[in-house]
Design a protein around this motif. Sequence first.
Motif, PDB file in Angstrom:
ATOM      1  N   PHE A 150       0.832  -1.211   0.000  1.00  0.00           N
ATOM      2  CA  PHE A 150       0.000   0.000   0.000  1.00  0.00           C
ATOM      3  C   PHE A 150       0.862   1.255   0.000  1.00  0.00           C
ATOM      4  O   PHE A 150       0.630   2.193  -0.786  1.00  0.00           O
ATOM      5  N   ILE A 151       1.884   1.290   0.860  1.00  0.00           N
ATOM      6  CA  ILE A 151       2.716   2.494   1.001  1.00  0.00           C
ATOM      7  C   ILE A 151       3.486   2.770  -0.287  1.00  0.00           C
ATOM      8  O   ILE A 151       3.412   3.872  -0.855  1.00  0.00           O
ATOM      9  N   PHE A 152       4.223   1.769  -0.769  1.00  0.00           N
ATOM     10  CA  PHE A 152       5.079   2.000  -1.930  1.00  0.00           C
ATOM     11  C   PHE A 152       4.270   2.063  -3.231  1.00  0.00           C
ATOM     12  O   PHE A 152       4.641   2.789  -4.156  1.00  0.00           O
ATOM     13  N   GLY A 153       3.173   1.320  -3.294  1.00  0.00           N
ATOM     14  CA  GLY A 153       2.323   1.412  -4.477  1.00  0.00           C
ATOM     15  C   GLY A 153       1.754   2.810  -4.641  1.00  0.00           C
ATOM     16  O   GLY A 153       1.776   3.390  -5.737  1.00  0.00           O
ATOM     17  N   SER A 154       1.248   3.366  -3.547  1.00  0.00           N
ATOM     18  CA  SER A 154       0.704   4.726  -3.594  1.00  0.00           C
ATOM     19  C   SER A 154       1.788   5.740  -3.923  1.00  0.00           C
ATOM     20  O   SER A 154       1.572   6.700  -4.669  1.00  0.00           O
ATOM     21  N   LEU A 155       2.986   5.499  -3.377  1.00  0.00           N
ATOM     22  CA  LEU A 155       4.097   6.422  -3.603  1.00  0.00           C
ATOM     23  C   LEU A 155       4.484   6.470  -5.077  1.00  0.00           C
ATOM     24  O   LEU A 155       4.642   7.547  -5.668  1.00  0.00           O
ATOM     25  N   PHE A 156       4.599   5.316  -5.686  1.00  0.00           N
ATOM     26  CA  PHE A 156       5.015   5.276  -7.091  1.00  0.00           C
ATOM     27  C   PHE A 156       3.917   5.814  -8.022  1.00  0.00           C
ATOM     28  O   PHE A 156       4.210   6.382  -9.073  1.00  0.00           O
ATOM     29  N   ILE A 157       2.659   5.655  -7.638  1.00  0.00           N
ATOM     30  CA  ILE A 157       1.571   6.238  -8.428  1.00  0.00           C
ATOM     31  C   ILE A 157       1.680   7.766  -8.421  1.00  0.00           C
ATOM     32  O   ILE A 157       1.526   8.426  -9.448  1.00  0.00           O
ATOM     33  N   LEU A 158       1.980   8.320  -7.238  1.00  0.00           N
ATOM     34  CA  LEU A 158       2.137   9.773  -7.140  1.00  0.00           C
ATOM     35  C   LEU A 158       3.347  10.241  -7.941  1.00  0.00           C
ATOM     36  O   LEU A 158       3.293  11.275  -8.621  1.00  0.00           O
ATOM     37  N   PHE A 159       4.452   9.478  -7.872  1.00  0.00           N
ATOM     38  CA  PHE A 159       5.631   9.834  -8.654  1.00  0.00           C
ATOM     39  C   PHE A 159       5.313   9.833 -10.145  1.00  0.00           C
ATOM     40  O   PHE A 159       5.705  10.735 -10.882  1.00  0.00           O
ATOM     41  N   ALA A 160       4.616   8.804 -10.587  1.00  0.00           N
ATOM     42  CA  ALA A 160       4.296   8.670 -12.011  1.00  0.00           C
ATOM     43  C   ALA A 160       3.366   9.780 -12.489  1.00  0.00           C
ATOM     44  O   ALA A 160       3.391  10.165 -13.661  1.00  0.00           O
ATOM     45  N   SER A 161       2.567  10.312 -11.583  1.00  0.00           N
ATOM     46  CA  SER A 161       1.649  11.378 -11.954  1.00  0.00           C
ATOM     47  C   SER A 161       2.322  12.742 -12.035  1.00  0.00           C
ATOM     48  O   SER A 161       1.693  13.720 -12.446  1.00  0.00           O
ATOM     49  N   GLY A 162       3.577  12.815 -11.633  1.00  0.00           N
ATOM     50  CA  GLY A 162       4.301  14.078 -11.671  1.00  0.00           C
ATOM     51  C   GLY A 162       4.131  14.920 -10.427  1.00  0.00           C
ATOM     52  O   GLY A 162       4.542  16.091 -10.399  1.00  0.00           O
ATOM     53  N   PHE A 163       3.571  14.351  -9.367  1.00  0.00           N
ATOM     54  CA  PHE A 163       3.384  15.071  -8.109  1.00  0.00           C
ATOM     55  C   PHE A 163       4.762  15.346  -7.499  1.00  0.00           C
ATOM     56  O   PHE A 163       5.630  14.479  -7.530  1.00  0.00           O
ATOM     57  N   PRO A 164       5.013  16.545  -6.936  1.00  0.00           N
ATOM     58  CA  PRO A 164       6.322  16.839  -6.344  1.00  0.00           C
ATOM     59  C   PRO A 164       6.718  15.811  -5.289  1.00  0.00           C
ATOM     60  O   PRO A 164       5.868  15.319  -4.525  1.00  0.00           O
ATOM     61  N   VAL A 165       8.011  15.498  -5.235  1.00  0.00           N
ATOM     62  CA  VAL A 165       8.505  14.440  -4.355  1.00  0.00           C
ATOM     63  C   VAL A 165       8.169  14.711  -2.894  1.00  0.00           C
ATOM     64  O   VAL A 165       7.622  13.856  -2.186  1.00  0.00           O
ATOM     65  N   ALA A 166       8.500  15.909  -2.421  1.00  0.00           N
ATOM     66  CA  ALA A 166       8.285  16.221  -1.011  1.00  0.00           C
ATOM     67  C   ALA A 166       6.811  16.095  -0.628  1.00  0.00           C
ATOM     68  O   ALA A 166       6.465  15.540   0.415  1.00  0.00           O
ATOM     69  N   PHE A 167       5.921  16.598  -1.498  1.00  0.00           N
ATOM     70  CA  PHE A 167       4.488  16.550  -1.196  1.00  0.00           C
ATOM     71  C   PHE A 167       3.930  15.141  -1.368  1.00  0.00           C
ATOM     72  O   PHE A 167       2.932  14.786  -0.730  1.00  0.00           O
ATOM     73  N   SER A 168       4.569  14.331  -2.218  1.00  0.00           N
ATOM     74  CA  SER A 168       4.157  12.927  -2.342  1.00  0.00           C
ATOM     75  C   SER A 168       4.360  12.206  -1.022  1.00  0.00           C
ATOM     76  O   SER A 168       3.466  11.494  -0.533  1.00  0.00           O
ATOM     77  N   PHE A 169       5.544  12.379  -0.445  1.00  0.00           N
ATOM     78  CA  PHE A 169       5.822  11.740   0.837  1.00  0.00           C
ATOM     79  C   PHE A 169       4.923  12.288   1.940  1.00  0.00           C
ATOM     80  O   PHE A 169       4.450  11.540   2.803  1.00  0.00           O
ATOM     81  N   LEU A 170       4.686  13.579   1.913  1.00  0.00           N
ATOM     82  CA  LEU A 170       3.839  14.178   2.948  1.00  0.00           C
ATOM     83  C   LEU A 170       2.419  13.636   2.868  1.00  0.00           C
ATOM     84  O   LEU A 170       1.806  13.315   3.899  1.00  0.00           O
ATOM     85  N   LEU A 171       1.886  13.495   1.646  1.00  0.00           N
ATOM     86  CA  LEU A 171       0.530  12.967   1.484  1.00  0.00           C
ATOM     87  C   LEU A 171       0.458  11.513   1.950  1.00  0.00           C
ATOM     88  O   LEU A 171      -0.492  11.128   2.659  1.00  0.00           O
ATOM     89  N   ILE A 172       1.445  10.709   1.569  1.00  0.00           N
ATOM     90  CA  ILE A 172       1.470   9.307   2.012  1.00  0.00           C
ATOM     91  C   ILE A 172       1.568   9.232   3.530  1.00  0.00           C
ATOM     92  O   ILE A 172       0.924   8.384   4.178  1.00  0.00           O
ATOM     93  N   ASN A 173       2.376  10.133   4.110  1.00  0.00           N
ATOM     94  CA  ASN A 173       2.507  10.149   5.573  1.00  0.00           C
ATOM     95  C   ASN A 173       1.170  10.447   6.245  1.00  0.00           C
ATOM     96  O   ASN A 173       0.787   9.794   7.225  1.00  0.00           O
ATOM     97  N   VAL A 174       0.454  11.439   5.734  1.00  0.00           N
ATOM     98  CA  VAL A 174      -0.827  11.824   6.344  1.00  0.00           C
ATOM     99  C   VAL A 174      -1.827  10.667   6.273  1.00  0.00           C
ATOM    100  O   VAL A 174      -2.467  10.312   7.273  1.00  0.00           O
ATOM    101  N   VAL A 175      -1.948  10.055   5.079  1.00  0.00           N
ATOM    102  CA  VAL A 175      -2.901   8.948   4.914  1.00  0.00           C
ATOM    103  C   VAL A 175      -2.466   7.736   5.732  1.00  0.00           C
ATOM    104  O   VAL A 175      -3.264   7.107   6.441  1.00  0.00           O
ATOM    105  N   GLY A 176      -1.163   7.396   5.651  1.00  0.00           N
ATOM    106  CA  GLY A 176      -0.661   6.224   6.373  1.00  0.00           C
ATOM    107  C   GLY A 176      -0.767   6.373   7.868  1.00  0.00           C
ATOM    108  O   GLY A 176      -1.178   5.438   8.579  1.00  0.00           O
ATOM    109  N   VAL A 177      -0.407   7.552   8.368  1.00  0.00           N
ATOM    110  CA  VAL A 177      -0.484   7.796   9.810  1.00  0.00           C
ATOM    111  C   VAL A 177      -1.938   7.726  10.287  1.00  0.00           C
ATOM    112  O   VAL A 177      -2.227   7.213  11.379  1.00  0.00           O
ATOM    113  N   PHE A 178      -2.854   8.228   9.495  1.00  0.00           N
ATOM    114  CA  PHE A 178      -4.262   8.203   9.896  1.00  0.00           C
ATOM    115  C   PHE A 178      -4.752   6.763  10.078  1.00  0.00           C
ATOM    116  O   PHE A 178      -5.492   6.468  11.024  1.00  0.00           O
TER     117      PHE A 178
END
Length: 438
Positions: free
Chosen positions: A9-37
């Motif tokens: 779940f974590i890495f799959g979501s991360l690579f989807i965000l990377f592939a979409s062109g989402f900025p790296v820092a904000f990709s990790f921040l978004l995954i952190n928020v969802v994962g932590v929740f």
Amino acid sequence: MDWWWALIFIFGSLFILFASGFPVAFSFLLINVVGVFFFWGGEPGLRQLILSIYASLANFILVPVPMFFLMGEIMFQSGVALDVINTLDKWLGRLPGRLSLLTVASSTVLSALTGVPMASVALLGTTLAPEMRKRGYHISMIIGPIVGSGGIAMLIPPSAIAVLLAGIAEISVSGVLIGGIVPGLILALFYSTYIIVRCWLNPSLAPAYDVSHIPTREKVRAFFTYILPLSFVIFMVIGVMFLGVATPTEAATSGALGAVILAACHKKLTWDVIKRSLIGTTRLTVMVFMIVAGSTAFCQMLAFSQATQGIVQLVSGIQLSPILIVMIMQFILLIMGCLMDLLSIMMITIPIFFPIIRALGLDPLWFGILFLLNMEIAPETPPFGMILFVMKGVSPKEVRMVDIWLATYPFTLLDIFALWLMIIFPAISLWLPNLMKA
């Protein structure tokens, strides 16, 4: 949830965000928020995330990062770096591939003053590349040395990437900084040897030309004016750390002060230089600190989801020698370097690789230096190496991206050979850190 599902779940979501062109820092921040929740129990987990981000950025260990950036910005914005290149040019004789060797020498010296690979490549690409084209140098002897030697800045202090690596991996900052010196000098020696041998075998790659005679008196004057004072700045960073007089934070501050003093002595410390240096430092620091803000919470989320522990137990149970496992890790990093930027690679792999290294009973400092050397390779490997794009930006329009890739690969092979030597002979990279401890 089992740890492997959490990992997917974590890495799959991360690579989807990377592939979409989402900025790296904000990709990790978004995954952190969802994962932590989900993993930390909803709203209390989000409050803990804020505390983790604050704790990661309030860490005293990160103070050297802006100081190293400031040091490099002052060197470039004031023009002191260009004076160094001109002085080294006066001292080189009629060696095969003279201007290519000047590129390697200049990049190595600048690495001990700036720690910013992209800036070194941009400077050398705009100053030396036109002269090499004018002299009839083959494109492989123009672009290859510039791109290859540009990455040395990540190994030789001051290196902000080394500080970031040490902070995330929780290893000695001074150990990683000092440990990168020998590998960096070895790479410079490999590059120089390759250039001399190849140009000796095929002189058409770097046609010889008449070098204007420069009186010895002028050479000596330039050396004492522009090169010797650099030893003061280098000592303010490397020397004080090696002697144990200062911590990495204090060394970074004294190095930045030394750069200011050097620029002032050359009467190049203007208000415009100070303004541009501070703006450049702020931009770079904000970018890196955004990465740090996401990395700490990312590490904690992996640990809380049991993904880190599960991977460590899985790898520890495999019947392979520890050195073979290290080689597999390095191969994975090389492949990732072809597809991702080095900061993303660090954030993804450090929380997984370093617990495995500790579980295998290997020296994390040695692996950290190997990791840093591998990250020196990442920006120069196609198709997404950042240094390659910088080189393309300063090259003439007729130079294709394929030309840059082909010119760079011999130097990348030399990097991989150096990495293999560091794995087989750990004492090469640990020699200076061990002397520092003695």
